[in-house]
Design a protein around this motif. Sequence first.
Motif, PDB file in Angstrom:
ATOM      1  N   ILE A 152       0.834  -1.203   0.000  1.00  0.00           N
ATOM      2  CA  ILE A 152       0.000   0.000   0.000  1.00  0.00           C
ATOM      3  C   ILE A 152       0.867   1.251   0.000  1.00  0.00           C
ATOM      4  CG2 ILE A 152      -1.958  -1.088   1.183  1.00  0.00           C
ATOM      5  CD1 ILE A 152      -1.041   0.265   3.767  1.00  0.00           C
ATOM      6  N   GLY A 153       0.312   2.341  -0.524  1.00  0.00           N
ATOM      7  CA  GLY A 153       0.895   3.667  -0.384  1.00  0.00           C
ATOM      8  C   GLY A 153      -0.049   4.496   0.462  1.00  0.00           C
ATOM      9  N   VAL A 154       0.488   5.271   1.379  1.00  0.00           N
ATOM     10  CA  VAL A 154      -0.369   5.998   2.330  1.00  0.00           C
ATOM     11  C   VAL A 154       0.064   7.452   2.455  1.00  0.00           C
ATOM     12  CG1 VAL A 154      -0.794   3.897   3.673  1.00  0.00           C
ATOM     13  CG2 VAL A 154       1.079   5.423   4.334  1.00  0.00           C
ATOM     14  N   GLN A 155      -0.790   8.255   3.079  1.00  0.00           N
ATOM     15  CA  GLN A 155      -0.432   9.607   3.475  1.00  0.00           C
ATOM     16  C   GLN A 155      -1.117   9.920   4.793  1.00  0.00           C
ATOM     17  OE1 GLN A 155      -2.439  11.620   0.002  1.00  0.00           O
ATOM     18  NE2 GLN A 155      -3.151  13.027   1.595  1.00  0.00           N
ATOM     19  N   ARG A 156      -0.510  10.824   5.546  1.00  0.00           N
ATOM     20  CA  ARG A 156      -1.042  11.186   6.857  1.00  0.00           C
ATOM     21  C   ARG A 156      -2.419  11.832   6.728  1.00  0.00           C
ATOM     22  NH1 ARG A 156       1.542  13.360  11.750  1.00  0.00           N
ATOM     23  NH2 ARG A 156       3.558  13.122  10.713  1.00  0.00           N
ATOM     24  N   VAL A 157      -3.291  11.575   7.687  1.00  0.00           N
ATOM     25  CA  VAL A 157      -4.603  12.213   7.721  1.00  0.00           C
ATOM     26  C   VAL A 157      -4.456  13.590   8.375  1.00  0.00           C
ATOM     27  CG1 VAL A 157      -6.955  12.115   8.624  1.00  0.00           C
ATOM     28  CG2 VAL A 157      -5.858  10.031   7.789  1.00  0.00           C
ATOM     29  N   THR A 158      -4.649  14.630   7.601  1.00  0.00           N
ATOM     30  CA  THR A 158      -4.555  16.011   8.085  1.00  0.00           C
ATOM     31  C   THR A 158      -5.906  16.447   8.662  1.00  0.00           C
ATOM     32  OG1 THR A 158      -5.193  16.893   5.935  1.00  0.00           O
ATOM     33  CG2 THR A 158      -2.833  16.512   6.315  1.00  0.00           C
ATOM     34  N   PRO A 159      -5.962  17.568   9.384  1.00  0.00           N
ATOM     35  CA  PRO A 159      -7.257  18.050   9.894  1.00  0.00           C
ATOM     36  C   PRO A 159      -8.277  18.261   8.788  1.00  0.00           C
ATOM     37  CG  PRO A 159      -5.467  19.162  11.025  1.00  0.00           C
ATOM     38  CD  PRO A 159      -4.831  18.346   9.944  1.00  0.00           C
ATOM     39  N   GLY A 169     -15.359  12.910   7.616  1.00  0.00           N
ATOM     40  CA  GLY A 169     -16.329  12.808   8.698  1.00  0.00           C
ATOM     41  C   GLY A 169     -15.752  12.269   9.985  1.00  0.00           C
ATOM     42  N   MET A 170     -14.426  12.407  10.160  1.00  0.00           N
ATOM     43  CA  MET A 170     -13.781  11.924  11.378  1.00  0.00           C
ATOM     44  C   MET A 170     -13.763  13.025  12.428  1.00  0.00           C
ATOM     45  SD  MET A 170     -10.579   9.971   9.508  1.00  0.00           S
ATOM     46  CE  MET A 170      -9.825   9.456  11.050  1.00  0.00           C
ATOM     47  N   ALA A 171     -13.898  12.641  13.686  1.00  0.00           N
ATOM     48  CA  ALA A 171     -13.937  13.615  14.772  1.00  0.00           C
ATOM     49  C   ALA A 171     -12.592  14.295  14.973  1.00  0.00           C
ATOM     50  CB  ALA A 171     -14.379  12.943  16.068  1.00  0.00           C
ATOM     51  N   ARG A 172     -11.508  13.595  14.653  1.00  0.00           N
ATOM     52  CA  ARG A 172     -10.162  14.151  14.808  1.00  0.00           C
ATOM     53  C   ARG A 172      -9.227  13.463  13.833  1.00  0.00           C
ATOM     54  NH1 ARG A 172      -6.962  10.630  17.741  1.00  0.00           N
ATOM     55  NH2 ARG A 172      -8.091   8.928  18.780  1.00  0.00           N
ATOM     56  N   PRO A 173      -8.079  14.081  13.505  1.00  0.00           N
ATOM     57  CA  PRO A 173      -7.124  13.428  12.607  1.00  0.00           C
ATOM     58  C   PRO A 173      -6.473  12.231  13.301  1.00  0.00           C
ATOM     59  CG  PRO A 173      -6.729  15.799  12.747  1.00  0.00           C
ATOM     60  CD  PRO A 173      -7.675  15.456  13.846  1.00  0.00           C
ATOM     61  N   GLN A 174      -6.486  11.105  12.653  1.00  0.00           N
ATOM     62  CA  GLN A 174      -5.786   9.921  13.153  1.00  0.00           C
ATOM     63  C   GLN A 174      -5.563   8.953  12.000  1.00  0.00           C
ATOM     64  OE1 GLN A 174      -8.090   7.336  15.740  1.00  0.00           O
ATOM     65  NE2 GLN A 174     -10.020   8.230  15.024  1.00  0.00           N
ATOM     66  N   GLY A 175      -4.495   8.190  12.106  1.00  0.00           N
ATOM     67  CA  GLY A 175      -4.211   7.180  11.112  1.00  0.00           C
ATOM     68  C   GLY A 175      -3.642   7.731   9.817  1.00  0.00           C
ATOM     69  N   VAL A 176      -3.593   6.853   8.817  1.00  0.00           N
ATOM     70  CA  VAL A 176      -3.131   7.204   7.481  1.00  0.00           C
ATOM     71  C   VAL A 176      -4.159   6.714   6.477  1.00  0.00           C
ATOM     72  CG1 VAL A 176      -0.657   7.217   8.005  1.00  0.00           C
ATOM     73  CG2 VAL A 176      -1.758   5.063   7.375  1.00  0.00           C
ATOM     74  N   ILE A 177      -4.366   7.483   5.425  1.00  0.00           N
ATOM     75  CA  ILE A 177      -5.320   7.087   4.404  1.00  0.00           C
ATOM     76  C   ILE A 177      -4.590   6.339   3.290  1.00  0.00           C
ATOM     77  CG2 ILE A 177      -5.168   9.282   3.131  1.00  0.00           C
ATOM     78  CD1 ILE A 177      -8.206   8.921   2.573  1.00  0.00           C
TER      79      ILE A 177
END
Length: 470
Positions: free
Chosen positions: A275-282, A289-297
């Motif tokens: 997989i290729g990913v990037q950080r989840v920004t605000p 629809g996430m309550a806060r930034p977390q994980g990588v997409i």
Amino acid sequence: MQRTFRRAALAALLIAVGIATPALAREPEVPSGREQIQLSFAPLVKRASPAVVNIYTKTRIRTQRPSFLDDPVFRRFFGDDYMRALPRERVQNALGSGVVLRAHGLIVTNAHVVRNADEIQVVFSDKRELPAKVVLQDDRYDLAVLRVDVGDEPLPYLELRDSDTAEVGDLVLAIGNPFGLQQTVTSGIISAVARSGSGVTESGFFLQTDAAINPGNSGGALLTLDGKLVGINTAIYSSSGGSVGIGFATPSNIVARIIEVAEKGTRLTRPWFGIGVQRVTPDLAQSLGMARPQGVIIRAVAADSPAARAGLKVGDVLLTINGQPVDDEAALRFRLSTQPVDATIRVRTIRKGQEETYVVKIAAPPEVPPRDRTQLTGRQPLTGVTVMNMSPAVADELAIEAGQGGVIVAEVPQGAFAAQFLKVGDYIVGINGREIDSVSTLRTMVSSQPDRWSVSVRRDGEVRTFNFRG
């Protein structure tokens, strides 16, 4: 007066049942003996320090003679004997630290401590000096494993602690050989865990500590108070070269993999997830629809990869691997690097607002397509350049993301014409307007003799085109 009396009566009642109000709490006691105030790390240091060693290296560097020494007039004036007496090489000395992790003589240190060394000498706390050989060196994690011959006499060694159990605020000791001094111990706390983005190694994933770490401490031990190794001291953040309270240690879970691979006599291979990913920004978290930034997409899933076979898709947000958070690319690389090839991991994700858990069997990165390593020849701008087909296996060796195929530059000789515009890691994407999808296609294109050359190169996501006369 009546209210004051009631308060006094309530206080007396609380004291009678053994409950004191804050104002009536017992005063702290003065220590009555030495055993109540004595605190020392000495017992821990005595147990651990014999397993921390000093490492001295010698590297012979061939020197280039000034061109005027070859002038016939100069040689006639000084004579051939003088010319032969001139040193043709110099010896560069370096020092560092290491940690014994196996009683039969396996020692872990930083790769930069022993890189290109011609001689390696290990000095133990009991003043013994033994020569060492490099068993395994991995520059991506700046770790190396050395072996010394100790015969039948076992060495004192340290046990590894699971670095995932380390918490911010834990007391730690750093033991090493700073500035060439004899073994030195400093204390501090773990200032941060999962510190990434430092750019010190390819993993970019460290424990941060404020225990004083200075030049020469590299490769030394970071210990918790149970006497176990939680990290290998690797680098410091400093503008002066001295400790400013920001040091980085490679987590022991990576060290465990290095030792395991060294004992098997193989190369450290990071398992392939695909997989290729990037950080989840605000902003990205809000759009998802996430309550806060977390994980990588997940932004790319390789065909027939472990991730694809498990059912992961582009757009999924990867939160944890085996219960450990994954908040950026460095964390993903680290979590995979601590797993052996063919391990099974549990991945928690969010897909369209719903949490899902997947079981993924990771694998060794495949060499598909075959690398077809080729050095280009002929009268053309790329003469002397070595190229390869990109594959997950090649990406693992070069410590780059395998999300894109094509032809990658593996080597550019010094002095070659191509060194003016190419560097290792570039992708050759086009020649004279034709797309280059394989080494075979590139060989065909450079065998022609056009009047003009147009070479398109992708570097850091940008495509640049260079034009030359034939």
